[in-house]
Enzyme design. Structure first.
Site, short mmCIF file in Angstrom:
data_model
loop_
_atom_site.label_atom_id
_atom_site.label_comp_id
_atom_site.label_asym_id
_atom_site.label_seq_id
_atom_site.Cartn_x
_atom_site.Cartn_y
_atom_site.Cartn_z
N LYS A 257 -18.61 -52.39 -22.80
CA LYS A 257 -17.58 -52.20 -21.77
C LYS A 257 -17.24 -50.73 -21.55
CE LYS A 257 -15.65 -56.82 -21.66
NZ LYS A 257 -16.32 -57.56 -22.75
C1 LIG Z 1 -17.14 -58.72 -22.57
C2 LIG Z 1 -18.23 -58.95 -23.54
C3 LIG Z 1 -19.32 -59.81 -23.27
C4 LIG Z 1 -19.38 -60.65 -22.01
O1 LIG Z 1 -19.66 -59.90 -20.86
P1 LIG Z 1 -19.40 -60.54 -19.41
O2 LIG Z 1 -19.62 -59.43 -18.45
O3 LIG Z 1 -17.96 -61.00 -19.46
O4 LIG Z 1 -20.33 -61.67 -19.23
C5 LIG Z 1 -20.35 -59.91 -24.20
N1 LIG Z 1 -20.31 -59.22 -25.35
C6 LIG Z 1 -19.28 -58.39 -25.68
C7 LIG Z 1 -19.31 -57.68 -26.98
C8 LIG Z 1 -18.21 -58.22 -24.78
O5 LIG Z 1 -17.19 -57.39 -25.12
#
Ligand SMILES: *Cc1c(COP(=O)(O)O)cnc(C)c1O
Length: 464
Positions: free
Chosen positions: A117
């Site tokens: 993220k």
């Molecule tokens: C947010 C997140 C996901 C999922 O990603 P999306 O875009 O919501 O599908 C997967 N792995 C981790 C570690 C995350 O923080």
């Protein structure tokens, strides 16, 4: 480039779409048309990450002066080690000589908060700061998080701009390390608000406060949510970078397996296929919360109650970015999308008509329960000495032997030390997280009540 709402009732420029987050008709912003990048790919091969990101985003951020966009992108990815998104080849289970197709790991966890993220939120923070500078209007951030988004948002906001971040999270329901990433920054601009309730309660409070326009305006509150179009576009870049480095083509395709919750990350990759980048296949790998997997396997989308799992950032039933995928699937027909959402609201499920299958979508989907996820963590460790986090483990469970594959690693294993140590006997560590353990937790614990949160925001901004 113009942005339109998936529901057909709003339009915006890039910067407007970024600052609004969600369209005024409740829909999600999408680019009205996608550029054809097929003629650019040879020129882009070999570019460094920031240069590639700038070249790509320049097609979308057409209302931001080019040199300012370049500055935003450079500042966003400056703080990452080099390479920004490392790609490593792993051995297959059945040994090197078995003829299995190559398997790669795309490590997206080297940013400041050790989860993927950081890629979207580092850029979003820079775009907010640029807007602040351009408009001289104050701006503060309000966000509800179930774990990773809050800390990535805090770290995305440049420290020297006077932007306050208010991060709501459910008291006692995020991991100890995740709480420390929010509550131990030491910054007077970061306000950790632990709400006595669930993530859904925290999210509902954020929505209530943002809908209170006089309050939101007076306190210059801007949401950071998972549906901002800038987040999706920022995520396209690491797929593009990997596809160029591995020479993906129709003759030599590449499947990206993506740990999936809100469907944002995998959607970003899938969009590149619609922009003329050849040879890309995708797999959305969910945990036991299999709404997305059920849809691509059976054609029925039916959100239910969340089941907690060992991969908590994917404990999601309302996959908000799915609406964008549907919009493309319906050829940009906002009325048809609205009708589908009405059906979903009324019946609790959405079923595609026979013949309207998802087979040609270049996208498959899988599901992985906690037991299978544990086996993947154990297997990766025994085979390659590789420690993988529980989200990434869901993706490993989907690997096919015959396919040239890139598994996306979405979080650093050190964010989940207890479960990994229990399975492998080895405890992953990271200096940035060890250091957090020495700091004082500074948080306000509040009842799950919008008035209490309003009072905390007002008090914090008065003191500042
Ligand atoms: C947010 C997140 C996901 C999922 O990603 P999306 O875009 O919501 O599908 C997967 N792995 C981790 C570690 C995350 O923080």
């Amino acid at each position: 480039m113009k942005y339109i709402s998936t529901r057909g009732g709003d339009t915006a420029t890039f910067n407007e779409a970024v600052m609004k987050g969600i369209a005024s008709d409740g829909g999600l912003f999408v680019p009205e048309t996608l550029p054809d990048l097929s003629g650019k790919l040879e020129d882009w091969r070999g570019l460094g990450y920031s240069t590639l990101a700038h070249a790509f985003l320049a097609h979308f951020a057409t209302d931001i002066p080019d040199c300012e966009l370049r500055d935003c992108v450079e500042r966003a990815y400056d703080g990452f080690p080099s390479p920004v998104a490392p790609l490593t080849e792993l051995g297959r289970e059945d040994g090197e000589d078995s003829g299995g197709a190559p398997l790669y790991l795309l490590e997206l966890f080297h940013g400041p908060t050790l989860a993927f993220k950081d890629f979207p939120l580092q850029l979003l923070g820079q775009l907010y700061a640029r807007n602040l500078h351009a408009t001289a209007r104050p701006l503060n951030i309000l966000c509800a998080t179930s774990g990773d988004t809050g800390s990535a948002a805090i770290h995305g906001v440049p420290a020297d701009k006077g932007i306050h971040s208010f991060i709501l999270y459910p008291e006692g329901r995020v991991s100890a390390l995740q709480e420390r990433q929010i509550a131990c920054t030491g910054s007077p601009h970061v306000h950790a608000l632990a709400v006595r309730g669930s993530f859904d309660d925290a999210q509902a409070i954020v929505k209530t406060i943002l809908a209170d326009t006089p309050f939101a305006t007076a306190h210059a509150l801007t949401p950071v949510n998972s549906i901002n179009i800038a987040r999706i576009l920022a995520q396209c870049v690491y797929y593009l970078d990997a596809a160029l480095r591995l020479n993906a083509s129709e003759a030599n395709p590449l499947e990206f397996i993506v740990p999936t919750g809100n469907f944002g990350n995998v959607l970003a990759g899938w969009m590149l296929g619609r922009m003329g980048v050849p040879g890309l296949r995708f797999c959305a790998a969910t945990n036991v919360n299999a709404v997305v997997a059920d849809f691509f396997q059976k054609g029925v989308y039916r959100p239910g109650p969340v089941t907690p799992s060992l991969a908590p950032s994917m404990d999601i039933q309302q996959a908000s970015n799915f609406e964008r995928w549907l919009w493309w699937h319906f050829d940009g027909d906002g009325a048809r999308l609205r009708a589908a959402l009405e059906t979903l609201g009324r019946d609790g499920a959405l079923t595609l008509a026979p013949g309207d299958g998802t087979a040609g979508a270049g996208l498959r989907a899988t599901t992985c329960d906690d037991a299978a996820l544990r086996l993947q963590i154990q297997g990766a460790y025994e085979r390659a000495g590789c420690l993988i986090d529980p989200h990434t483990a869901c993706a490993f469970a989907a690997v096919r032997p015959d396919m040239r594959t890139v598994v996306l690693a979405t979080a650093h294993p050190a964010k989940f030390p207890e479960i990994i140590a229990e399975i492998t006997g080895e405890k992953p560590t990271h200096a940035a997280l060890d250091e957090l353990r020495l700091r004082r937790i500074a948080k306000k614990v509040l009842p799950a009540d919008a008035d209490a949160v309003r009072a905390a925001i007002t008090a914090a901004l008065q003191q500042a």
